[in-house]
Scaffold this active site. Structure first.
Site, short mmCIF file in Angstrom:
data_model
loop_
_atom_site.label_atom_id
_atom_site.label_comp_id
_atom_site.label_asym_id
_atom_site.label_seq_id
_atom_site.Cartn_x
_atom_site.Cartn_y
_atom_site.Cartn_z
CG ASP A 190 -0.24 0.08 2.53
OD1 ASP A 190 0.79 -0.58 2.68
OD2 ASP A 190 -0.72 0.81 3.43
CG HIS A 520 -1.22 -7.05 -1.93
ND1 HIS A 520 -2.44 -7.06 -2.58
CD2 HIS A 520 -1.25 -5.95 -1.14
CE1 HIS A 520 -3.16 -6.03 -2.19
NE2 HIS A 520 -2.46 -5.33 -1.32
CG ASP A 567 3.59 -15.85 -6.80
OD1 ASP A 567 3.52 -14.65 -6.42
OD2 ASP A 567 4.32 -16.22 -7.73
CD GLU A 576 0.65 -5.54 1.92
OE1 GLU A 576 -0.28 -6.11 2.50
OE2 GLU A 576 0.75 -4.30 1.83
#
Ligand code: 9MR
Length: 598
Positions: A190, A520, A567, A576
């Site tokens: 993020d 991620h 994955d 992530e």
């Protein structure tokens, strides 16, 4: 990624006449069933592979270059079922074979492994990449092709006009006023920035510098500052340090918990993620983590006064001020849930919430004591009470060990004070004994690794950082004791992360023959490039599987702890990447480079 030698093995084995028939029938299941470090091994280091699905009793090591010479033969040692993967295992130990070259490990009924090297500096590329990974996480700067290659991208998140969220409002900074809180690294997949997680990350990287300063004199990871007079690792850390400094309210010294959007960004490149950014309430955990990190930073950058004039002093002043705020506000806790109900906009991003902050106090007090020598901090650390329960593998929520690491590292400086000396001697012997107990358990485990052996709860969200931190704990104990078995056990932990694990992945993007390909990680998904951004460590197996609902019916291959890995980009709970997970990997890989190549 290193040149793929992914085999169709008739090519590889074709001339190894003694094995031709077996290879033909084995259909190359060796690569899947022989779990080993897909990069390789040091000539003078341990070399072990874990074999599954085989009834063979022997193995051989064969030259990968001429594809025919058997260079080593050994017996497989049956090591039983690993409870986390329910596989029957055997280990192939070829430690005594130390001739540099490229090889494949072969087992009669399953075939050959991925190829690997035996050589000096075998981890050089992964070690550098794991530090360079932070450069790719930089906010507020364009990544230029000369440093980022095909992963060059425009700057994102300048964060020079960040809003004060109403949870963070104060007389001097009312709701909606703006501050400059630029620089720093994206936390993970993020695009937000969190003080708590920055703290442990910086501490780990500072330890990597402090434990191996000579090594860092020449380490060049090709970042924009590589040509200056500061070690690259400290240049990189400085990018995040400058941001951390902006997160302190200059009036009262309290530190904002995080800088974030209200909700996670979509899967877009940084420059296209332009939602409003806020700093959120000050918390005790963030403020103590900040105090600890900045006291540590002050010690490190003190040696580079010329390159960073005034930085060490600024860090120490900020640290002390934060510590004072935390003493006056000992229990201001963070929870997204209270934020959502009390404030507008509600904040839904990472929480890093923690209800027990005794360990944060231990960490901050220890760092301030080591930096200043002021006994008041030593008293606050309250080691008689806190020591035993904090000799554990650290994580973002449990940071006491970070303070203990700094006390251990600097113990000699306090040898003239008999009280301090006695406490630190006791700390050292307990710490080394704990490391030894982990190593002993690892040595009899099916995979020969500490993972799953240091606690019953090793397979969690970010489990690869658990094993990374176990390896770091072992190396720190090795540095104090010179017990080689501890160093070897740490190397086994690196082997785990690079392929000797129950899913057979190399979890560092860009490295190995079966690497993580779809982390991620928003830039890796949005940039249109097949390969993920390199040098980033995937979170790893997590039986919690908290992300299934987002994976459109895709299922994890298994519910078993060590096999709960997917994955796919959607799998934020197992795939992530995060700055605090990369750091212990960087510590182990670089520490081994510094130690093994001497
Ligand atoms: O690393 C964190 C893990 O321990 C928690 O279980 C998880 C859920 O709260 O959050 C992880 O941290 C995430 C953070 O909140 C936001 N950025 C991504 C981090 C890694 O997933």
């Amino acid at each position: 990624m290193r040149k793929s030698l992914r085999f169709t093995s008739s090519l590889l084995w074709g001339t190894a006449s003694m094995f031709i028939s077996q290879v033909a029938s084995a259909q190359n299941t060796g690569a899947e069933n022989i779990r080993l470090n897909q990069i390789g091994f040091y000539p003078n280091g341990p070399k072990t592979a874990v074999i599954i699905n085989s009834s063979a009793t022997k193995f051989s090591v064969i030259s990968a270059s001429n594809k025919k010479d058997t260079v080593f033969k050994g017996n497989l040692k049956k090591t039983g079922i690993w409870k986390y993967s329910q596989e029957e295992t055997a280990q192939a130990d070829f430690t005594s074979f130390n001739k540099p070259g490229s090889y494949v490990l072969f087992v009669k009924d399953i075939g050959g492994s991925y190829p690997f090297d035996i050589k000096d500096h075998v981890n050089e590329a992964v070690a550098k990449a794991s530090i360079k990974g932070y450069y790719y996480q930089r906010t507020a700067i364009e990544l230029k092709p000369e440093f980022a290659g095909k992963f060059a991208r425009a700057a994102g998140h300048p964060d020079n006009e960040v809003l004060i969220h109403n949870s963070a409002a104060s007389a001097n900074r009312p709701t909606g006023s703006k501050i400059n809180s630029s620089k720093g690294w994206y936390d993970a997949g993020d695009y937000n920035k969190y003080i708590v997680n920055s703290g442990i990350t910086m501490s780990t990287l500072f330890s990597l510098y402090e434990d191996f300063p000579e090594y860092h004199k020449t380490l060049n990871v090709n970042i924009p500052e590589s040509k200056n007079q500061l070690p690259d690792l400290l240049d990189e850390a400085n990018w995040n340090l400058r941001w951390m400094l902006t997160m302190q309210d200059p009036v009262d010294g309290g530190v904002y918990h995080k800088l974030t959007n209200a909700n996670f960004d979509g899967v877009v490149m940084p420059k296209d993620a332009t939602s409003p950014r806020y700093v959120i309430m000050k918390t005790t955990a963030a403020t103590l983590d900040f105090a600890a990190t900045l006291a540590h930073a002050s010690r490190i950058y003190r040696n580079f006064e010329q390159q960073c004039p005034g930085l060490a002093d600024s860090c120490l002043t900020a640290s002390k001020k934060a510590y004072e705020w935390a003493k006056k506000n000992p229990a201001v806790l963070y929870a997204n849930s209270t934020q959502s109900s009390l404030h507008d906009p509600a904040i839904q991003t990472g929480a890093y919430e923690d209800t027990d902050i005794e360990d944060e106090l231990l960490w901050a007090a220890s760092e301030l004591f080591v930096t200043t020598g002021d006994m008041a901090y030593f008293k606050d650390a309250n080691l008689d009470v806190t020591m035993a329960k904090n000799i554990t593998i650290p994580n973002w929520q449990s940071v006491g060990m970070l303070g203990l690491y700094s006390l251990l590292k600097n113990a000699d400086r306090f040898s003239t004070n008999p009280n301090v000396k006695a406490v630190l001697e006791s700390l050292k012997s307990r710490f080394v004994a704990t490391a030894k107990s982990f190593q002993t358990k690892a040595s009899v485990s099916a995979y020969g690794v500490t993972m799953g052996e240091c606690s019953d709860n090793d397979f969690v969200w970010g489990s690869n950082a658990i094993v990374g931190n176990q390896g770091m704990f072992l190396i720190k104990a090795y540095l104090l004791s010179k017990d080689n078995s501890l160093l070897d056990a740490a190397e086994a932990d690196l082997d785990y992360l690079l392929g000797r694990n129950a899913v057979g992945y190399s979890f560092l993007t860009g490295f190995g023959d079966k690497p993580t390909m779809h982390p991620h990680h928003r830039p890796s998904e949005a940039d249109g490039i097949v390969d993920p951004v390199p040098g980033l460590l995937a979170g790893g197996p997590n039986p919690g599987q908290q992300d299934l609902v987002h994976c459109n019916g895709e299922k994890y291959p298994s519910e078993l702890a060590a096999k709960s890995y997917l994955d796919l980009h959607c799998s934020y709970a197992s795939n992530e990447i995060a700055i605090n997970w990369n750091a212990p990997f960087a510590y182990i890989a670089n520490a081994l480079e510094a130690i093994r190549n001497k």
